[in-house]
Design a protein around this motif. Structure first.
Motif, PDB file in Angstrom:
ATOM      1  N   SER A 146       0.838  -1.381   0.094  1.00  0.00           N
ATOM      2  CA  SER A 146       0.042   0.032   0.145  1.00  0.00           C
ATOM      3  C   SER A 146       0.839   1.277  -0.045  1.00  0.00           C
ATOM      4  CB  SER A 146      -0.831   0.115   1.326  1.00  0.00           C
ATOM      5  OG  SER A 146      -1.546   1.238   1.291  1.00  0.00           O
ATOM      6  N   ILE A 147       0.781   2.062  -0.985  1.00  0.00           N
ATOM      7  CA  ILE A 147       1.352   3.364  -1.050  1.00  0.00           C
ATOM      8  C   ILE A 147       0.355   4.516  -1.081  1.00  0.00           C
ATOM      9  CG2 ILE A 147       2.931   4.712  -2.409  1.00  0.00           C
ATOM     10  CD1 ILE A 147       4.563   2.043  -2.971  1.00  0.00           C
ATOM     11  N   ASN A 148       0.266   5.535  -0.459  1.00  0.00           N
ATOM     12  CA  ASN A 148      -0.654   6.768  -0.595  1.00  0.00           C
ATOM     13  C   ASN A 148      -1.879   6.127  -0.800  1.00  0.00           C
ATOM     14  OD1 ASN A 148       1.402   8.381  -0.346  1.00  0.00           O
ATOM     15  ND2 ASN A 148       1.368   9.238  -2.343  1.00  0.00           N
ATOM     16  N   PHE A 149      -2.465   5.022   0.292  1.00  0.00           N
ATOM     17  CA  PHE A 149      -3.565   4.280   0.288  1.00  0.00           C
ATOM     18  C   PHE A 149      -4.174   3.602  -0.981  1.00  0.00           C
ATOM     19  CE2 PHE A 149      -3.476   7.781   3.085  1.00  0.00           C
ATOM     20  CZ  PHE A 149      -3.923   7.500   4.240  1.00  0.00           C
ATOM     21  N   LYS A 150      -3.249   3.511  -2.194  1.00  0.00           N
ATOM     22  CA  LYS A 150      -3.293   2.297  -3.077  1.00  0.00           C
ATOM     23  C   LYS A 150      -3.164   1.062  -2.722  1.00  0.00           C
ATOM     24  CE  LYS A 150      -3.988   1.135  -7.468  1.00  0.00           C
ATOM     25  NZ  LYS A 150      -5.462   0.765  -8.077  1.00  0.00           N
ATOM     26  N   VAL A 210     -10.238   5.139   6.360  1.00  0.00           N
ATOM     27  CA  VAL A 210      -8.941   4.839   6.658  1.00  0.00           C
ATOM     28  C   VAL A 210      -8.559   4.639   8.145  1.00  0.00           C
ATOM     29  CG1 VAL A 210      -8.277   5.894   4.346  1.00  0.00           C
ATOM     30  CG2 VAL A 210      -8.120   6.958   6.621  1.00  0.00           C
ATOM     31  N   HIS A 211      -9.469   4.639   8.832  1.00  0.00           N
ATOM     32  CA  HIS A 211      -9.038   4.555  10.124  1.00  0.00           C
ATOM     33  C   HIS A 211      -9.736   3.226  10.941  1.00  0.00           C
ATOM     34  CE1 HIS A 211      -7.880   8.541  10.971  1.00  0.00           C
ATOM     35  NE2 HIS A 211      -8.705   9.030  10.191  1.00  0.00           N
ATOM     36  N   LEU A 212     -10.341   2.204   9.838  1.00  0.00           N
ATOM     37  CA  LEU A 212     -10.806   0.829  10.245  1.00  0.00           C
ATOM     38  C   LEU A 212      -9.637  -0.193  10.115  1.00  0.00           C
ATOM     39  CD1 LEU A 212     -14.453   0.861   8.725  1.00  0.00           C
ATOM     40  CD2 LEU A 212     -13.761   1.239  11.467  1.00  0.00           C
ATOM     41  N   THR A 213      -9.803  -1.216  10.733  1.00  0.00           N
ATOM     42  CA  THR A 213      -8.773  -2.243  10.578  1.00  0.00           C
ATOM     43  C   THR A 213      -9.584  -3.387   9.847  1.00  0.00           C
ATOM     44  OG1 THR A 213      -7.663  -1.884  12.597  1.00  0.00           O
ATOM     45  CG2 THR A 213      -7.664  -4.184  11.971  1.00  0.00           C
ATOM     46  N   TYR A 214      -8.996  -3.659   8.640  1.00  0.00           N
ATOM     47  CA  TYR A 214      -9.532  -4.603   7.639  1.00  0.00           C
ATOM     48  C   TYR A 214      -8.575  -5.973   7.958  1.00  0.00           C
ATOM     49  CZ  TYR A 214     -11.555  -0.350   5.628  1.00  0.00           C
ATOM     50  OH  TYR A 214     -12.324   0.452   5.421  1.00  0.00           O
ATOM     51  N   GLN A 215      -9.525  -7.094   7.670  1.00  0.00           N
ATOM     52  CA  GLN A 215      -9.043  -8.378   7.589  1.00  0.00           C
ATOM     53  C   GLN A 215      -9.114  -9.048   6.211  1.00  0.00           C
ATOM     54  OE1 GLN A 215     -11.345  -7.942  10.191  1.00  0.00           O
ATOM     55  NE2 GLN A 215      -9.712  -6.953  11.243  1.00  0.00           N
ATOM     56  N   PRO A 264      -5.387   1.177   7.398  1.00  0.00           N
ATOM     57  CA  PRO A 264      -4.737   2.129   6.115  1.00  0.00           C
ATOM     58  C   PRO A 264      -3.835   3.421   6.809  1.00  0.00           C
ATOM     59  CG  PRO A 264      -6.959   1.328   5.589  1.00  0.00           C
ATOM     60  CD  PRO A 264      -6.393   0.819   6.975  1.00  0.00           C
ATOM     61  N   TYR A 265      -4.456   4.259   7.717  1.00  0.00           N
ATOM     62  CA  TYR A 265      -4.050   5.216   8.309  1.00  0.00           C
ATOM     63  C   TYR A 265      -2.549   5.166   8.977  1.00  0.00           C
ATOM     64  CZ  TYR A 265      -3.881  10.005  10.364  1.00  0.00           C
ATOM     65  OH  TYR A 265      -3.584  11.232  10.822  1.00  0.00           O
ATOM     66  N   ASP A 318      -4.560  16.558   3.167  1.00  0.00           N
ATOM     67  CA  ASP A 318      -5.775  16.452   3.483  1.00  0.00           C
ATOM     68  C   ASP A 318      -6.165  15.382   4.590  1.00  0.00           C
ATOM     69  OD1 ASP A 318      -6.451  18.755   1.858  1.00  0.00           O
ATOM     70  OD2 ASP A 318      -6.672  17.098   0.044  1.00  0.00           O
ATOM     71  N   VAL A 319      -5.574  14.033   4.135  1.00  0.00           N
ATOM     72  CA  VAL A 319      -5.922  12.956   5.089  1.00  0.00           C
ATOM     73  C   VAL A 319      -5.181  13.067   6.500  1.00  0.00           C
ATOM     74  CG1 VAL A 319      -5.646  10.561   5.110  1.00  0.00           C
ATOM     75  CG2 VAL A 319      -5.988  11.600   2.925  1.00  0.00           C
ATOM     76  N   PHE A 320      -3.930  13.487   6.545  1.00  0.00           N
ATOM     77  CA  PHE A 320      -3.389  13.440   7.727  1.00  0.00           C
ATOM     78  C   PHE A 320      -3.151  14.787   8.463  1.00  0.00           C
ATOM     79  CE2 PHE A 320      -1.214   9.881   5.154  1.00  0.00           C
ATOM     80  CZ  PHE A 320      -1.292   8.944   6.465  1.00  0.00           C
TER      81      PHE A 320
END
Length: 284
Positions: free
Chosen positions: A42-46, A92-97, A123-124, A166-168
């Motif tokens: 993951s780079i810049n949320f991609k 982006v603040h959630l944890t994904y499985q 993601p964050y 914008d994100v951080f």
């Protein structure tokens, strides 16, 4: 003493042994293999999930979840990667499985197919920062000004892609590494904005790079360095020279203005004195 085996007996048993061997090998050749080395890239949320091995006579299903329900994202694929960006940028603040299931190509499996779980992904916290871009720079004498452009991300709001800033927000800062063109030792400078103003030791050419930084992280704090940019030594010398020349010209102009005022006052004073001296003669 070796026990003699009759040729007729071997001939009779050979088909049986061959049949047992084929029974054992055939299912193994067609059985889906469990995936391994599941890795988030993951780079810049991609965000792309990668794994091994390349499938032989079977396929993969990829599922993702941020809670209790699993959602299929890649179905019956023979690649070893799956783009999960659309899911992970929703929050982006959630944890994904995520998990990768190995299934027959016709997707018929009587039992639960073998699967492998990926590490949790937030993601964050976990996306890597892309290489920043130096938008503008200028060196005038002993001062260097650099402006950094915020990189775009895969996060979208109202149809517009957000930038890292914008994100951080305030979590994002930049580090500038600068050095003389003839030196190999770089000095760091930090800013919480996108602009640097660096006082330099000498009016010479300098080279510099920039890194994006999230200091609140334990891992993946820094991006890779930007492409190196260099200021022109001649421009910096000319800049300093122009400043000096400009200062001298300003002083000279002020001097001539004051001199003109002084001479004007002196001239007026002399004219007034002559009038006073000539006044009694006229009256007589």
């Amino acid at each position: 003493m070796a026990i003699p085996v009759r040729p007729r007996l071997l001939a009779a048993l050979a088909p049986t042994f061959l049949g047992c061997l084929l029974v054992q090998v055939a299912p193994a050749a067609g059985t889906p293999q469990k995936a391994f080395n599941l890795t988030w890239n993951s780079i810049n949320f991609k965000t792309i999930l990668e794994w091994k091995p390349k499938p032989m006579d079977y396929a993969y299903n990829v599922e993702i979840s941020s809670g209790s329900k699993w959602k299929i994202k890649c179905f019956l694929i023979t690649d070893t990667e799956c783009d999960l960006t659309d899911e992970t940028v929703q929050d982006v603040h959630l944890t994904y499985q995520a998990r990768v299931l190995s299934v027959p190509r016709n997707n018929t499996y009587l039992e639960e197919p073998p699967f492998a779980n990926a590490p949790d992904f937030l993601p964050y916290r976990d996306t890597k920062l892309g290489k920043p871009v130096i938008q503008h720079f200028k060196q005038v004498g002993k001062e260097l000004n650099v402006t950094v452009e915020d990189s775009p991300t895969a996060v979208r709001r109202n149809g517009t892609f957000l930038t890292l800033r914008d994100v951080f927000g305030k979590d994002l800062s930049y580090t500038l590494h600068y050095q003389k063109e003839s030196s190999s030792r770089a000095k760091p400078a930090n800013t919480n904005t996108n602009n640097f103003t660096i006082p330099l030791e000498q009016a010479k050419g300098y080279c510099f790079t920039v890194q994006a930084v999230i200091r609140s992280r334990k891992d993946n704090q820094q991006s890779s360095q930007s492409n190196m940019e260099c200021s022109d030594e001649w421009d910096s010398i000319m800049g300093e020279t122009l400043i000096i020349v400009g200062a001298v010209v300003f002083v000279v102009i002020i001097f001539f203005i004051l001199l003109s005022v002084y001479l004007c006052k002196c001239k007026k004073g002399r004219a007034g004195q002559q009038r006073k001296e000539n006044s009694p003669l006229r009256s007589a």
